[in-house]
Design a protein around this motif. Structure first.
Motif, PDB file in Angstrom:
ATOM      1  N   ARG A 172       0.839  -1.206   0.000  1.00  0.00           N
ATOM      2  CA  ARG A 172       0.000   0.000   0.000  1.00  0.00           C
ATOM      3  C   ARG A 172       0.871   1.251   0.000  1.00  0.00           C
ATOM      4  O   ARG A 172       0.684   2.149  -0.816  1.00  0.00           O
ATOM      5  CB  ARG A 172      -0.938  -0.003   1.210  1.00  0.00           C
ATOM      6  N   ARG A 173       1.843   1.301   0.893  1.00  0.00           N
ATOM      7  CA  ARG A 173       2.714   2.480   1.005  1.00  0.00           C
ATOM      8  C   ARG A 173       3.555   2.680  -0.249  1.00  0.00           C
ATOM      9  O   ARG A 173       3.755   3.806  -0.689  1.00  0.00           O
ATOM     10  CB  ARG A 173       3.631   2.350   2.217  1.00  0.00           C
ATOM     11  N   SER A 174       4.087   1.591  -0.791  1.00  0.00           N
ATOM     12  CA  SER A 174       4.942   1.734  -1.975  1.00  0.00           C
ATOM     13  C   SER A 174       4.155   2.256  -3.173  1.00  0.00           C
ATOM     14  O   SER A 174       4.743   2.792  -4.112  1.00  0.00           O
ATOM     15  CB  SER A 174       5.630   0.414  -2.315  1.00  0.00           C
ATOM     16  N   ASN A 175       2.849   2.111  -3.126  1.00  0.00           N
ATOM     17  CA  ASN A 175       1.991   2.634  -4.189  1.00  0.00           C
ATOM     18  C   ASN A 175       1.348   3.966  -3.804  1.00  0.00           C
ATOM     19  O   ASN A 175       0.454   4.443  -4.496  1.00  0.00           O
ATOM     20  CB  ASN A 175       0.918   1.606  -4.552  1.00  0.00           C
ATOM     21  N   HIS A 176       1.804   4.538  -2.687  1.00  0.00           N
ATOM     22  CA  HIS A 176       1.346   5.852  -2.215  1.00  0.00           C
ATOM     23  C   HIS A 176      -0.179   5.914  -2.058  1.00  0.00           C
ATOM     24  O   HIS A 176      -0.819   6.879  -2.473  1.00  0.00           O
ATOM     25  CB  HIS A 176       1.831   6.966  -3.151  1.00  0.00           C
ATOM     26  N   VAL A 177      -0.720   4.868  -1.448  1.00  0.00           N
ATOM     27  CA  VAL A 177      -2.155   4.792  -1.187  1.00  0.00           C
ATOM     28  C   VAL A 177      -2.362   4.880   0.317  1.00  0.00           C
ATOM     29  O   VAL A 177      -1.675   4.213   1.082  1.00  0.00           O
ATOM     30  CB  VAL A 177      -2.747   3.467  -1.743  1.00  0.00           C
ATOM     31  N   THR A 178      -3.301   5.699   0.738  1.00  0.00           N
ATOM     32  CA  THR A 178      -3.596   5.835   2.161  1.00  0.00           C
ATOM     33  C   THR A 178      -4.469   4.673   2.621  1.00  0.00           C
ATOM     34  O   THR A 178      -5.111   3.995   1.812  1.00  0.00           O
ATOM     35  CB  THR A 178      -4.341   7.150   2.455  1.00  0.00           C
ATOM     36  N   GLN A 179      -4.493   4.480   3.932  1.00  0.00           N
ATOM     37  CA  GLN A 179      -5.390   3.460   4.487  1.00  0.00           C
ATOM     38  C   GLN A 179      -6.835   3.794   4.152  1.00  0.00           C
ATOM     39  O   GLN A 179      -7.634   2.910   3.860  1.00  0.00           O
ATOM     40  CB  GLN A 179      -5.207   3.359   6.007  1.00  0.00           C
ATOM     41  N   GLU A 180      -7.176   5.071   4.181  1.00  0.00           N
ATOM     42  CA  GLU A 180      -8.544   5.501   3.880  1.00  0.00           C
ATOM     43  C   GLU A 180      -8.915   5.167   2.437  1.00  0.00           C
ATOM     44  O   GLU A 180     -10.019   4.665   2.169  1.00  0.00           O
ATOM     45  CB  GLU A 180      -8.715   7.003   4.141  1.00  0.00           C
TER      46      GLU A 180
END
Length: 114
Positions: free
Chosen positions: A17-25
């Protein structure tokens, strides 16, 4: 489920998720769950449903085998340093493009020495 099993899965989910710059929300919205649930999944105290595991893999172009077990069952990939396989498994398009450019330079250097 046992936390010893869920914690590594949660770490891989968070890493992807982080490596794709996506937030938890944003991920929660995509999967139709709450951001709090995503937080619990990433901490290893909860798990995604099978449907959401499948959706996650589709969203981030990763294998369920990697997500659940951390495996890359490719003989060629198993010979590479773990940092390279991590980029190939969880990296963004920009990360993979950068790796490809480095490999092109390496190939050019090899060919120059022939």
């Amino acid at each position: 489920m046992n936390n010893d099993f869920l914690i590594p899965i949660g770490k891989r989910i968070a890493e992807i998720r982080r490596s794709n710059h996506v937030t938890q929300e944003a991920l929660a919205n995509e999967l139709g769950v709450s951001p709090k649930h995503i937080s619990h999944v990433e901490c290893g105290t909860s798990s995604l449903s099978l449907k959401n595991f499948s959706m996650f893999c589709d969203l981030f172009h990763c294998s369920l085998d990697y997500l659940i077990f951390g495996n890359n069952k490719n003989d060629v990939l198993s010979k590479l340093p773990p940092e390279i396989t991590q980029i190939l498994s969880t990296g963004t398009d920009a990360d993979i493009d950068r790796l490809n450019r480095y490999l092109q330079v390496y190939i050019e250097l090899l060919n120059a020495n022939d």
